[in-house]
Design an enzyme around this catalytic site. Structure first.
Site, PDB file in Angstrom:
ATOM      1  N   LEU A  66       0.823  -1.204   0.000  1.00  0.00           N
ATOM      2  CA  LEU A  66       0.000   0.000   0.000  1.00  0.00           C
ATOM      3  C   LEU A  66       0.857   1.255   0.000  1.00  0.00           C
ATOM      4  O   LEU A  66       0.351   2.360  -0.162  1.00  0.00           O
ATOM      5  CB  LEU A  66      -0.924  -0.008   1.217  1.00  0.00           C
ATOM      6  N   ARG A  67       2.170   1.069   0.242  1.00  0.00           N
ATOM      7  CA  ARG A  67       3.198   2.132   0.170  1.00  0.00           C
ATOM      8  C   ARG A  67       3.156   3.135   1.330  1.00  0.00           C
ATOM      9  O   ARG A  67       4.064   3.943   1.453  1.00  0.00           O
ATOM     10  CB  ARG A  67       3.132   2.884  -1.158  1.00  0.00           C
ATOM     11  N   ASP A 308       0.643  -9.580  -5.573  1.00  0.00           N
ATOM     12  CA  ASP A 308       1.996  -9.033  -5.444  1.00  0.00           C
ATOM     13  C   ASP A 308       2.019  -7.609  -5.985  1.00  0.00           C
ATOM     14  O   ASP A 308       2.899  -7.212  -6.739  1.00  0.00           O
ATOM     15  CB  ASP A 308       3.019  -9.910  -6.162  1.00  0.00           C
ATOM     16  N   HIS A 312       4.178   1.972  -8.461  1.00  0.00           N
ATOM     17  CA  HIS A 312       5.333   2.868  -8.562  1.00  0.00           C
ATOM     18  C   HIS A 312       4.912   4.179  -9.223  1.00  0.00           C
ATOM     19  O   HIS A 312       3.943   4.220  -9.994  1.00  0.00           O
ATOM     20  CB  HIS A 312       6.442   2.240  -9.402  1.00  0.00           C
TER      21      HIS A 312
END
Length: 426
Positions: A66-67, A308, A312
């Site tokens: 989820l960053r 997965d 970005h």
């Protein structure tokens, strides 16, 4: 108070109960209260027609980044929760490689509270196996478990040595914690970026042999026999790895495994033209490896399909191929890619849905992934024949780094419920 919802006329597929037939489904107080006929005195606040659609448990994704915290320039919990709910995913496990790393209860609480505040999906943090993911000092596993971590992992970071790995497995076993291993020997992988094979040779790119995966699995399997730890191998990519897991499971070793959806369709040839959108870790491997992974799904050796998901920012994929960041945004492709396996006669519909529901639920020990009476009303309704184009009008993840951009795919989620609440409606 949640609504009492009647979902009528849908084709209900619940692999955990062996159900695959047209039935009505009744929800109340956030739970499944009946299938087939309404309970006595039941009055629906809302009735939904699901004719021509599949009604199944909400999907469980065992690996999606989820960053947040730390990498909000790539994505955030809010945007990726929206993408997940639109993909039928109701429960999602996030790896510990955030910044700061998920190695303290404070970070666990931050992620859980943020996800609860957004209210779209269940987010289950996976705690760090070692402090800072540095592979040396063990994390405070008991504290992480109390804070809500469902498992422990060192993500892609290597362990300092096998002694630390043994101690970590022993400690995790003493706390009855699942350990998630992304198997890759860092010395064999070296500076590789693609599968070690003919495509890598032709393009002049450094390769990663499948031995990097199998050597790592062999080490862990040997240590599991000594420690009796519960281990889940994440994102397998090669035929030999699948065979090793099959043998271990035949011997009764407490291990399980999953595979990323894109590994079941794409191969090393997809990197032709130095396509950075296909730069993933583990790398896309040979056709034989892909086919072996499919067979492992069919035979029950691999029990879950995950996304997965690694969103970005655009710049991450604009350098020369080896310098681009690995990973693809893939939450929204899990259902279409899994249904494609059904269309290609690799899996039955029930098998496919089991790999997104019952299988991952068993790995994590959650009470979701089923439509049993009394279970949480986490529901996905999708149209298996609906086609849609992957573009800015349909894509919800902040990450646009997908090789499927511009393609038309089949299988569209129309509604998603979590605890009986509608969190997505097309």
């Amino acid at each position: 108070m949640t609504e009492r919802i009647a979902i009528r006329g849908g084709h209900v597929v619940d692999p955990s109960n062996g159900i695959e037939e047209t039935l009505d489904l009744y929800l109340a107080e956030g739970r499944v209260v009946s299938l087939g006929t309404a309970p006595d005195g039941y009055m629906a606040d809302r009735t939904i027609s699901a004719e021509g659609q599949i009604v199944c448990p909400g999907f469980i994704d065992l690996c999606a980044r989820l960053r947040e915290p730390g990498y909000e320039h790539k994505a955030a919990i809010a945007s990726e929760s929206e993408a997940a709910s639109a993909s039928g995913i109701t429960t999602l496990c996030c790896p510990p490689d955030t910044d700061p790393v998920i190695d303290t209860p404070a970070v666990v609480n931050l992620i859980r509270e943020r996800a609860q505040q957004i209210g779209k999906i269940r987010v289950l943090p996976i705690g760090a196996l070692t402090r800072g993911l540095k592979g040396r000092d063990l994390s405070e596993m008991s504290a992480l478990k109390r804070a809500g971590c469902v498992a422990l992992s060192n993500a892609h970071a290597p362990m300092a040595n096998t002694l630390v790995l043994r101690r970590a497995l022993e400690y995790a076993a003493s706390h009855d914690l699942l350990v998630v291993i992304r198997p890759e020997d860092p010395w064999l992988a070296d500076q590789g970026c693609v599968h070690e094979g003919p495509t890598a040779t032709r393009l002049g790119l450094p390769g990663i042999p499948d031995a990097a995966e199998t050597v790592a699995i062999a080490q862990v399997l040997a240590l599991v026999e000594h420690t009796e730890a519960r281990v889940h191998f994440a994102q397998l990519s090669c035929a030999r790895a699948a065979r090793m897991i099959a043998r271990a499971r035949e011997k009764g070793t407490p291990v399980s495994a999953d595979v990323a959806a894109h590994q079941l369709h794409m191969t090393e040839t997809d990197i032709d033209g130095f396509n950075a959108m296909c730069h993933v870790r583990p790398p896309l491997r040979s056709v034989a490896d892909r086919d072996a992974l499919r067979e492992a799904l069919r035979n029950g050796v691999i029990t879950a399909i995950c996304s997965d998901h690694q969103p970005h920012e655009p710049d991450a994929k604009l350098d020369v191929f080896p310098s681009t960041e690995p990973g693809m945004a893939s939450l929204e492709m899990v259902l279409p890619l899994t249904l494609k396996l059904v269309d290609e006669d690799v899996l039955s519909l029930s098998q496919a849905i089991a790999l997104l529901t019952q299988g991952p639920a068993a790995v994590m020990g959650t009470e979701t992934g089923t439509l049993s009476v009394g279970s949480p009303a986490d529901i996905c309704i999708f149209d298996p024949e609906c086609t849609w184009t992957v573009d800015s009008s349909t894509w919800r993840s902040t990450g646009r780094n997908t090789p499927y951009w511009g393609q038309t795919v089949k299988g569209r989620v129309t509604r998603t419920f979590v605890d009986g609440r509608a969190v997505f409606e097309l």
